[in-house]
Scaffold this motif. Structure first.
Motif, PDB file in Angstrom:
ATOM      1  N   TRP A 184       0.802  -1.219   0.000  1.00 19.42           N
ATOM      2  CA  TRP A 184       0.000   0.000   0.000  1.00 19.42           C
ATOM      3  C   TRP A 184       0.843   1.281   0.000  1.00 19.42           C
ATOM      4  O   TRP A 184       0.302   2.379   0.024  1.00 19.42           O
ATOM      5  N   THR A 185       2.161   1.156  -0.072  1.00 18.80           N
ATOM      6  CA  THR A 185       3.031   2.329  -0.074  1.00 18.80           C
ATOM      7  C   THR A 185       2.908   3.058  -1.401  1.00 18.80           C
ATOM      8  O   THR A 185       3.100   2.477  -2.476  1.00 18.80           O
ATOM      9  N   THR A 186       2.584   4.343  -1.336  1.00 19.20           N
ATOM     10  CA  THR A 186       2.487   5.124  -2.572  1.00 19.20           C
ATOM     11  C   THR A 186       3.890   5.452  -3.081  1.00 19.20           C
ATOM     12  O   THR A 186       4.861   5.445  -2.323  1.00 19.20           O
ATOM     13  N   LEU A 187       3.945   5.765  -4.352  1.00 20.85           N
ATOM     14  CA  LEU A 187       5.212   6.203  -4.931  1.00 20.85           C
ATOM     15  C   LEU A 187       5.704   7.450  -4.206  1.00 20.85           C
ATOM     16  O   LEU A 187       6.897   7.578  -3.914  1.00 20.85           O
ATOM     17  N   LEU A 188       4.798   8.343  -3.862  1.00 24.28           N
ATOM     18  CA  LEU A 188       5.164   9.565  -3.142  1.00 24.28           C
ATOM     19  C   LEU A 188       5.838   9.242  -1.813  1.00 24.28           C
ATOM     20  O   LEU A 188       6.898   9.782  -1.493  1.00 24.28           O
ATOM     21  N   ASP A 189       5.244   8.342  -1.039  1.00 27.47           N
ATOM     22  CA  ASP A 189       5.822   7.999   0.257  1.00 27.47           C
ATOM     23  C   ASP A 189       7.145   7.262   0.099  1.00 27.47           C
ATOM     24  O   ASP A 189       8.071   7.468   0.891  1.00 27.47           O
ATOM     25  N   VAL A 247       2.901  11.837 -13.694  1.00 28.71           N
ATOM     26  CA  VAL A 247       1.946  11.127 -12.853  1.00 28.71           C
ATOM     27  C   VAL A 247       1.867  11.800 -11.490  1.00 28.71           C
ATOM     28  O   VAL A 247       2.826  12.434 -11.049  1.00 28.71           O
ATOM     29  N   ASN A 248       0.732  11.639 -10.847  1.00 23.85           N
ATOM     30  CA  ASN A 248       0.577  12.077  -9.459  1.00 23.85           C
ATOM     31  C   ASN A 248       1.093  10.943  -8.586  1.00 23.85           C
ATOM     32  O   ASN A 248       0.472   9.879  -8.510  1.00 23.85           O
ATOM     33  N   ALA A 249       2.217  11.166  -7.943  1.00 27.87           N
ATOM     34  CA  ALA A 249       2.857  10.116  -7.154  1.00 27.87           C
ATOM     35  C   ALA A 249       2.013   9.698  -5.958  1.00 27.87           C
ATOM     36  O   ALA A 249       2.172   8.585  -5.457  1.00 27.87           O
TER      37      ALA A 249
END
Length: 171
Positions: free
Chosen positions: A33-38, A70-72
């Motif tokens: 569930w880790t986003t690219l942003l995190d 993309v929106n990370a």
């Protein structure tokens, strides 16, 4: 009665994710569930990419994934396994600003600066797409990036300058 033994599932152990971030191969062990942003901010320390709304509405987290903007905050890092990711930290060459970074400075295209990394990454993707041919098209194609300070005219001027510079370089 004996206590049940806890056995972590595959999801709890984490998944191996390989990213090429700003030209450097990175192997990460991430929860699914880790986003690219995190992953970029918390695991790799690349804090130039900002967390704004966390819902894909403001564009502060925009990065380039395989050259596409993309929106990370909306991308799970595992979805990007094997991707090449470019953040604001990876746009410039050593000792030389990216043409968009230079244009943003020259046109004073930021005030508080919070949205600037996302704006610049989005603009880099926009230029690479080659779809914007007018000020109106730049505005429309950048509409996913919000500037709460209202520096839009300067942002558009900076993008126009960078596009013109790139076009002149091809001639």
């Amino acid at each position: 009665m004996a206590q049940p033994t806890f056995r972590p599932t595959r999801a709890q152990k984490g998944l191996a994710v390989r990213l090429k971030v700003n030209g450097v191969d990175r192997n990460l062990d991430l929860q699914p569930w880790t986003t690219l942003l995190d992953a970029l901010r918390d695991r790799l320390g690349l804090t130039g990419t900002k967390k704004g709304c966390d819902h894909g509405q403001c564009g502060a987290c925009t990065v380039l994934a395989n050259g596409r903007r993309v929106n990370a905050c909306l991308m799970l890092a595992v979805m990007c396994d094997g991707f090449s990711i470019t953040t604001i930290e990876g746009l410039a060459k050593p000792g030389e600003l990216h043409p968009l970074q230079q244009a943003f400075i020259e046109h004073d295209a930021f005030q508080c600066g919070y949205c600037t990394p996302g704006q610049i990454c989005s603009a880099a993707g926009l230029i690479a797409e080659g779809r914007a041919r007018s000020v109106e098209e730049i505005r429309e194609l950048m509409s996913g990036n919000i500037c709460r300070c209202g520096a839009y005219p300067n942002i558009v001027a900076a993008i126009e300058q960078a596009m013109a510079k790139q076009a002149a370089g091809r001639s």
